[in-house]
Write a protein that holds these residues in place. Structure first.
Motif, PDB file in Angstrom:
ATOM      1  N   GLU A 296       2.745   1.488  -3.373  1.00  0.00           N
ATOM      2  CA  GLU A 296       1.793   2.060  -4.397  1.00  0.00           C
ATOM      3  C   GLU A 296       1.397   3.685  -4.332  1.00  0.00           C
ATOM      4  OE1 GLU A 296      -1.679  -0.896  -6.041  1.00  0.00           O
ATOM      5  OE2 GLU A 296      -2.188   0.040  -4.103  1.00  0.00           O
ATOM      6  N   THR A 297       1.216   3.977  -2.921  1.00  0.00           N
ATOM      7  CA  THR A 297       1.014   5.278  -2.775  1.00  0.00           C
ATOM      8  C   THR A 297       2.296   6.148  -3.328  1.00  0.00           C
ATOM      9  OG1 THR A 297      -0.348   4.791  -0.868  1.00  0.00           O
ATOM     10  CG2 THR A 297       0.451   7.144  -0.952  1.00  0.00           C
TER      11      THR A 297
ATOM     12  N   GLU B 217       0.803  -1.148   0.074  1.00  0.00           N
ATOM     13  CA  GLU B 217       0.058  -0.015  -0.075  1.00  0.00           C
ATOM     14  C   GLU B 217       0.962   1.220  -0.098  1.00  0.00           C
ATOM     15  OE1 GLU B 217      -0.250  -2.595   2.192  1.00  0.00           O
ATOM     16  OE2 GLU B 217      -2.225  -3.454   1.196  1.00  0.00           O
TER      17      GLU B 217
END
Length: 112
Positions: free
Chosen positions: A87-88, A84
């Protein structure tokens, strides 16, 4: 009557009560992802340094070193994160580069 504080059994009655402990299931660590910057012939070096400082929390010297690695080797790993977060970071860098009209590429790949 005196009870054993651990087993709560009377030590005189010969009861061999044992504490049962549950074995914890082994938790597998989540896979980690490398975030990489790729070299191009158009994005200014100063912009890459700024991106590294802003989105990866590097100081100027660290950011400059990684920028040089990207420039000389074509790419560099700038950090390793959970899926996560990786990806951010990729989305933030790509969005920031586009808004500033630079073709800088940032990618992620699962760590082996």
């Amino acid at each position: 009557m005196h009870l054993d504080p651990i087993t709560m059994a009377d030590p005189q009655d010969g009861d061999d009560t044992e504490l049962l402990t549950k074995e914890k299931p082994k938790t597998k660590r989540p896979p980690m992802y490398k975030v990489m910057l790729l070299n191009d012939d158009f994005t200014p070096m100063e912009f890459v340094v700024h991106v590294l400082e802003r989105f990866f929390g590097l100081n100027h010297a660290q950011a400059f070193e990684i920028m040089l690695t990207v420039h000389k080797k074509g790419l560099a790993v700038v950090g390793v994160f959970s899926h996560e977060i990786a990806e951010t970071k990729v989305a933030q860098v790509m969005d920031f580069a586009r808004r500033n009209q630079h073709p800088l590429q940032c990618t992620m790949e699962k760590e082996e």
